[in-house]
Scaffold this active site. Sequence first.
Site, PDB file in Angstrom:
ATOM      1  N   ALA A  18       4.397-107.692  -8.713  1.00 51.90           N
ATOM      2  CA  ALA A  18       4.867-107.890 -10.080  1.00 51.90           C
ATOM      3  C   ALA A  18       4.852-109.387 -10.357  1.00 51.90           C
ATOM      4  O   ALA A  18       4.968-110.198  -9.436  1.00 51.90           O
ATOM      5  CB  ALA A  18       6.275-107.326 -10.241  1.00 51.90           C
ATOM      6  N   GLU A  21       2.752-101.077  -4.234  1.00 54.57           N
ATOM      7  CA  GLU A  21       3.315 -99.890  -4.894  1.00 54.57           C
ATOM      8  C   GLU A  21       2.306 -99.235  -5.838  1.00 54.57           C
ATOM      9  O   GLU A  21       2.258 -98.008  -5.958  1.00 54.57           O
ATOM     10  CB  GLU A  21       4.593-100.286  -5.646  1.00 54.57           C
ATOM     11  N   GLU A  35       9.491-108.131  -1.288  1.00 54.99           N
ATOM     12  CA  GLU A  35      10.550-108.381  -2.272  1.00 54.99           C
ATOM     13  C   GLU A  35      11.816-108.963  -1.661  1.00 54.99           C
ATOM     14  O   GLU A  35      12.530-109.739  -2.306  1.00 54.99           O
ATOM     15  CB  GLU A  35      10.896-107.090  -3.036  1.00 54.99           C
ATOM     16  N   GLY A  53       4.607-105.043  -5.915  1.00 61.44           N
ATOM     17  CA  GLY A  53       4.119-104.099  -6.920  1.00 61.44           C
ATOM     18  C   GLY A  53       2.661-103.735  -6.734  1.00 61.44           C
ATOM     19  O   GLY A  53       2.226-102.653  -7.154  1.00 61.44           O
TER      20      GLY A  53
HETATM   21  N1  CAA Z   1       3.655-113.376  -9.558  1.00 58.07           N
HETATM   22  C1  CAA Z   1       3.261-114.440 -10.283  1.00 58.07           C
HETATM   23  N2  CAA Z   1       2.341-115.317  -9.850  1.00 58.07           N
HETATM   24  C2  CAA Z   1       1.784-115.090  -8.634  1.00 58.07           C
HETATM   25  C3  CAA Z   1       2.155-114.012  -7.835  1.00 58.07           C
HETATM   26  C4  CAA Z   1       3.137-113.115  -8.352  1.00 58.07           C
HETATM   27  N3  CAA Z   1       3.520-112.024  -7.676  1.00 58.07           N
HETATM   28  N4  CAA Z   1       1.459-114.047  -6.694  1.00 58.07           N
HETATM   29  C5  CAA Z   1       0.675-115.141  -6.765  1.00 58.07           C
HETATM   30  N5  CAA Z   1       0.868-115.763  -7.942  1.00 58.07           N
HETATM   31  C6  CAA Z   1       0.233-117.001  -8.422  1.00 58.07           C
HETATM   32  C7  CAA Z   1       0.800-118.200  -7.739  1.00 58.07           C
HETATM   33  O1  CAA Z   1       1.999-118.585  -8.331  1.00 58.07           O
HETATM   34  C8  CAA Z   1      -0.297-119.196  -7.933  1.00 58.07           C
HETATM   35  O2  CAA Z   1      -0.212-119.685  -9.252  1.00 58.07           O
HETATM   36  P1  CAA Z   1      -0.337-121.294  -9.527  1.00 58.07           P
HETATM   37  O3  CAA Z   1      -1.754-121.594  -9.159  1.00 58.07           O
HETATM   38  O4  CAA Z   1      -0.072-121.379 -10.983  1.00 58.07           O
HETATM   39  O5  CAA Z   1       0.644-121.947  -8.644  1.00 58.07           O
HETATM   40  C9  CAA Z   1      -1.572-118.347  -7.847  1.00 58.07           C
HETATM   41  O6  CAA Z   1      -1.134-116.994  -8.078  1.00 58.07           O
HETATM   42  C10 CAA Z   1      -2.219-118.384  -6.488  1.00 58.07           C
HETATM   43  O7  CAA Z   1      -1.254-118.067  -5.504  1.00 58.07           O
HETATM   44  P2  CAA Z   1      -0.939-118.992  -4.242  1.00 58.07           P
HETATM   45  O8  CAA Z   1      -1.257-120.428  -4.527  1.00 58.07           O
HETATM   46  O9  CAA Z   1       0.441-118.687  -3.774  1.00 58.07           O
HETATM   47  O10 CAA Z   1      -2.021-118.421  -3.203  1.00 58.07           O
HETATM   48  P3  CAA Z   1      -1.918-118.375  -1.615  1.00 58.07           P
HETATM   49  O11 CAA Z   1      -3.248-117.927  -1.153  1.00 58.07           O
HETATM   50  O12 CAA Z   1      -1.353-119.636  -1.094  1.00 58.07           O
HETATM   51  O13 CAA Z   1      -0.833-117.232  -1.295  1.00 58.07           O
HETATM   52  C11 CAA Z   1       0.214-115.070  -1.534  1.00 58.07           C
HETATM   53  C12 CAA Z   1      -1.087-115.898  -1.628  1.00 58.07           C
HETATM   54  C13 CAA Z   1       0.698-115.017  -0.088  1.00 58.07           C
HETATM   55  C14 CAA Z   1      -0.114-113.665  -2.020  1.00 58.07           C
HETATM   56  C15 CAA Z   1       1.298-115.714  -2.414  1.00 58.07           C
HETATM   57  O14 CAA Z   1       0.767-115.948  -3.702  1.00 58.07           O
HETATM   58  C16 CAA Z   1       2.524-114.876  -2.578  1.00 58.07           C
HETATM   59  O15 CAA Z   1       3.357-114.813  -1.685  1.00 58.07           O
HETATM   60  N6  CAA Z   1       2.698-114.198  -3.759  1.00 58.07           N
HETATM   61  C17 CAA Z   1       3.855-113.450  -4.090  1.00 58.07           C
HETATM   62  C18 CAA Z   1       3.874-112.113  -3.352  1.00 58.07           C
HETATM   63  C19 CAA Z   1       5.138-111.362  -3.704  1.00 58.07           C
HETATM   64  O16 CAA Z   1       6.238-111.776  -3.395  1.00 58.07           O
HETATM   65  N7  CAA Z   1       4.979-110.192  -4.364  1.00 58.07           N
HETATM   66  C20 CAA Z   1       6.093-109.343  -4.717  1.00 58.07           C
HETATM   67  C21 CAA Z   1       6.492-109.619  -6.125  1.00 58.07           C
HETATM   68  S1  CAA Z   1       7.998-108.814  -6.545  1.00 58.07           S
HETATM   69  C22 CAA Z   1       7.552-107.253  -6.948  1.00 58.07           C
HETATM   70  O17 CAA Z   1       6.417-106.886  -6.881  1.00 58.07           O
HETATM   71  C23 CAA Z   1       8.654-106.342  -7.393  1.00 58.07           C
HETATM   72  C24 CAA Z   1       8.312-104.916  -7.411  1.00 58.07           C
HETATM   73  O18 CAA Z   1       8.703-104.156  -6.565  1.00 58.07           O
HETATM   74  C25 CAA Z   1       7.535-104.337  -8.514  1.00 58.07           C
END
Ligand code: CAA
Length: 262
Positions: free
Chosen positions: A69, A115, A135, A112
Amino acid sequence: ENAPAYENIIVDTPRPGVGLVTLNRPKALNALNSPLFKELNAALANFQSDASIGAIVITGSNRAFAAGADIKEMASKTFSEAYNADFLATWSQLTTITKPIIAAVNGFALGGGCELALMTDIIYAGPKAVFGQPEIKLGVIPGAGGSQRLTKLVGKSRAMEAVLTGRNIDVEEAEKWGITAKRFDTPEGCVEGALDTAELIAGYSKIAVKAAKEVVNVSEETSLAEGVRFERRVFHGLFATQDQKIGMKAFVEKVKPEWKHE
Ligand code: CAA
């Protein structure tokens, strides 16, 4: 007919009877925000009502199926906002689609994104697919069915470990756990493989395919005895269709069935 203009997804029909949705927010690793999900739901509803479509594939990019998400969109949400809007409830619309949906997962399928994959019917994975429910690292928990679907799929101990640690589950482990139905050597192979399977399914009787998906899904919700009874009744019901007569006659006559889908 004007095709709807989408900004966060690409919609295509690359094979006979097959609808393809490609999640397309590359800069955000396909993070699932409200506009994206609205478009995804609209595209799926169009495929659902399009009689020529028999199966659907959802994929992302080679780097990310979907990294969850959209954290930036939800970071400042209050409880009232989340509760009043029933935040994430619209994601479940995907589960009302009666046509088979295959997820072709390359790269990150986190939160998400994991999911979303778990809501589909079949998961195919590329060589660098990564699943997980991270999460907990954000101070929350899965909110789109992950704790329930992952547990049903892989069992309590594995799901509990995944949800409590938030760690990544690589494709080898996902395959061992039974998350994925098939693993491919290349990302392109994964998408093509999903399209092959979707095309195969789309070539069958749509009424039988619908019944098959329905009965398998009932097994997730009910006891074995009830499920077997339900399956048998649906099986009986198919003897009222033309496609049952067509399919069995074609077998006996050693010819290819020409389905009527009724
Ligand atoms: N939401 C918003 N933006 C996201 C994102 C997310 N879930 N995942 C990645 N992005 C964005 C980053 O913020 C980044 O944007 P900027 O360039 O503007 O900074 C861009 O995508 C590229 O990401 P990274 O620079 O972080 O890339 P990376 O290769 O270093 O890392 C990753 C990749 C490990 C997937 C890392 O992006 C990450 O940890 N993302 C979040 C994963 C996460 O926590 N997901 C769960 C979300 S909560 C949820 O989903 C609730 C639910 O149950 C529905």
